[in-house]
Design an enzyme around this catalytic site. Structure first.
Site, PDB file in Angstrom:
ATOM      1  N   ASP A  38       2.772 -24.380  54.965  1.00  0.00           N
ATOM      2  CA  ASP A  38       1.778 -23.554  55.652  1.00  0.00           C
ATOM      3  C   ASP A  38       1.467 -24.100  57.049  1.00  0.00           C
ATOM      4  OD1 ASP A  38       0.042 -21.437  55.907  1.00  0.00           O
ATOM      5  OD2 ASP A  38      -1.574 -22.339  54.727  1.00  0.00           O
ATOM      6  N   ASN A  40       2.623 -22.550  60.101  1.00  0.00           N
ATOM      7  CA  ASN A  40       3.593 -22.212  61.153  1.00  0.00           C
ATOM      8  C   ASN A  40       2.951 -21.428  62.292  1.00  0.00           C
ATOM      9  OD1 ASN A  40       5.396 -23.275  59.375  1.00  0.00           O
ATOM     10  ND2 ASN A  40       6.426 -21.345  58.872  1.00  0.00           N
ATOM     11  N   HIS A  55       7.641 -20.150  62.702  1.00  0.00           N
ATOM     12  CA  HIS A  55       8.511 -20.006  61.532  1.00  0.00           C
ATOM     13  C   HIS A  55       9.890 -20.613  61.818  1.00  0.00           C
ATOM     14  CE1 HIS A  55       5.401 -17.664  59.775  1.00  0.00           C
ATOM     15  NE2 HIS A  55       5.573 -16.596  60.525  1.00  0.00           N
ATOM     16  N   ASN A  86       2.196 -11.699  51.432  1.00  0.00           N
ATOM     17  CA  ASN A  86       2.605 -11.810  52.842  1.00  0.00           C
ATOM     18  C   ASN A  86       3.148 -10.496  53.413  1.00  0.00           C
ATOM     19  OD1 ASN A  86       3.706 -15.269  52.497  1.00  0.00           O
ATOM     20  ND2 ASN A  86       1.797 -14.490  53.355  1.00  0.00           N
ATOM     21  N   LEU A 213      -4.376 -22.486  46.283  1.00  0.00           N
ATOM     22  CA  LEU A 213      -3.015 -22.323  45.768  1.00  0.00           C
ATOM     23  C   LEU A 213      -2.332 -21.069  46.288  1.00  0.00           C
ATOM     24  CD1 LEU A 213      -3.318 -23.481  42.053  1.00  0.00           C
ATOM     25  CD2 LEU A 213      -2.035 -24.574  43.887  1.00  0.00           C
TER      26      LEU A 213
HETATM   27  C1  IPE Z   1       0.889 -19.201  51.360  1.00  0.00           C
HETATM   28  O1  IPE Z   1       0.445 -19.268  52.665  1.00  0.00           O
HETATM   29  C2  IPE Z   1       2.235 -18.564  51.318  1.00  0.00           C
HETATM   30  C3  IPE Z   1       3.319 -19.335  51.909  1.00  0.00           C
HETATM   31  C4  IPE Z   1       3.216 -20.531  52.415  1.00  0.00           C
HETATM   32  C5  IPE Z   1       4.592 -18.686  51.888  1.00  0.00           C
HETATM   33  P1  IPE Z   1      -0.489 -18.146  53.294  1.00  0.00           P
HETATM   34  O2  IPE Z   1      -0.706 -18.537  54.704  1.00  0.00           O
HETATM   35  O3  IPE Z   1       0.083 -16.806  53.028  1.00  0.00           O
HETATM   36  O4  IPE Z   1      -1.805 -18.302  52.415  1.00  0.00           O
HETATM   37  P2  IPE Z   1      -3.303 -17.922  52.731  1.00  0.00           P
HETATM   38  O5  IPE Z   1      -3.319 -16.500  53.225  1.00  0.00           O
HETATM   39  O6  IPE Z   1      -3.786 -18.874  53.785  1.00  0.00           O
HETATM   40  O7  IPE Z   1      -4.024 -18.119  51.443  1.00  0.00           O
HETATM   41  C1  IPE Z   2       3.409 -20.327  56.506  1.00  0.00           C
HETATM   42  O1  IPE Z   2       2.808 -20.349  57.767  1.00  0.00           O
HETATM   43  C2  IPE Z   2       4.635 -19.448  56.474  1.00  0.00           C
HETATM   44  C3  IPE Z   2       4.482 -18.200  55.737  1.00  0.00           C
HETATM   45  C4  IPE Z   2       3.423 -17.843  55.036  1.00  0.00           C
HETATM   46  C5  IPE Z   2       5.600 -17.287  55.786  1.00  0.00           C
HETATM   47  P1  IPE Z   2       1.761 -19.251  58.207  1.00  0.00           P
HETATM   48  O2  IPE Z   2       2.499 -18.130  58.855  1.00  0.00           O
HETATM   49  O3  IPE Z   2       0.901 -18.862  57.068  1.00  0.00           O
HETATM   50  O4  IPE Z   2       0.922 -20.029  59.302  1.00  0.00           O
HETATM   51  P2  IPE Z   2      -0.646 -20.000  59.499  1.00  0.00           P
HETATM   52  O5  IPE Z   2      -1.245 -20.389  58.181  1.00  0.00           O
HETATM   53  O6  IPE Z   2      -1.012 -18.612  59.889  1.00  0.00           O
HETATM   54  O7  IPE Z   2      -0.904 -21.012  60.567  1.00  0.00           O
HETATM   55 MG    MG Z   3      -0.835 -19.624  56.335  1.00  0.00          MG
END
Ligand code: IPE
Ligand code: IPE
Ligand code: MG
Length: 261
Positions: A38, A40, A55, A86, A213
């Protein structure tokens, strides 16, 4: 799993100083490590870039983590790449991620072949764009006979959907008379999850500091030790993995019992 001590020492040469290979006990490594990758988007935004760049940078962290786990001799690594929730993100970001998954797998497949990594997917691949699904299927076929580390990539994965699916499979077996309702136990459910055949993760790592989680492996993580780091996923490296493992090894795992003496 076995490891090559020389290759491992080379992999962990020139450390940052606060952590080294000597901080972990190679005889007590977690056999299955899970990671919620998480942060990115925040990593990119902090650099004035658009989220997709985060990403792309995250792919390098995953490659380094895979190689590190192989060097350590870890049996299984599972990584959360895309959740069932997502899909709610802007279409442009979703499209970019699906394309990135496909191109990354094409690029990394030679590494998996070289390192004897067996790829499996957790999640419903049916809903993925055809390009992504086809590359995934090729990756599965090309690594199916590998005997090294299992890399379980969670894509279009949601733990509640996974458990509901297992219930449907149990119900179908009961309805068809193949199973007695009274014999439905934890094993019957576990062997119908996407993770069937994998041991439960012993260590869960989440980057970017979030303490939740997010619908990841709710069943399988029942007794996992959690390690949450503020490090954003694109900044995660072999040393942070060592810190996580060292922290894991400092925990007292009770599994509901009492530790004697
Ligand atoms: C969890 O991260 C999913 C992945 C890392 C693929 P999210 O960024 O989607 O989770 P939330 O929205 O902060 O709970
Ligand atoms: C995790 O990084 C990757 C995916 C969920 C695909 P995020 O895209 O959730 O990055 P933040 O949490 O918004 O910084
Ligand atoms: Mg995230």
């Amino acid at each position: 799993m076995r490891y090559d001590a020389d290759a491992l020492a080379r992999h962990f040469a020139d450390g940052p100083g606060d952590v080294s290979l000597a901080d972990v006990d190679m005889a007590r490594l977690p056999s299955h490590i899970s990671i919620i990758m998480d942060g990115n988007g925040r990593w990119a935004e902090a650099r004035g870039m658009e989220r997709p760049y985060g990403h792309m940078a995250g792919v390098d962290s995953l490659r380094e983590t895979i190689t590190t786990c192989v060097r350590l001799g870890i049996d299984a690594l599972s990584a959360y790449a895309f959740s069932t929730e997502n899909w709610k993100r802007p279409q442009r970001e979703v499209d970019m991620l699906m394309h990135l998954f496909a191109t990354t797998l094409v690029n990394e497949l030679p590494l998996f072949v070289q390192e004897n990594v067996r790829l499996v997917f957790l999640g419903d691949l049916e809903a993925l764009p055809r390009e992504t699904r086809e590359v995934f299927e090729e990756g599965l076929a090309k690594t199916a006979s590998h005997t090294g580390m299992v890399l379980a990539l969670a894509v279009n994965y949601g733990s509640r959907a996974e458990i509901a699916r297992a219930c449907r499979l149990v119900a179908a077996d009961v309805a068809a008379g193949r199973m007695d309702p009274g014999s439905v136990d934890e094993f019957a459910v576990a062997e119908r999850l996407y993770t069937a055949g994998l041991s439960d993760p012993e260590l869960l790592i989440r980057t970017s500091g979030e303490l939740r989680l997010s619908n990841f492996l709710l069943w399988q993580l029942a007794y996992a030790e959690f390690y949450v780091t503020p490090v954003l996923w694109p900044d995660f490296d072999r040393w942070e993995l060592l810190r996580a493992v060292a922290s894991f090894q400092g925990r007292e795992r009770r599994f509901g019992g009492v530790v004697q003496g």
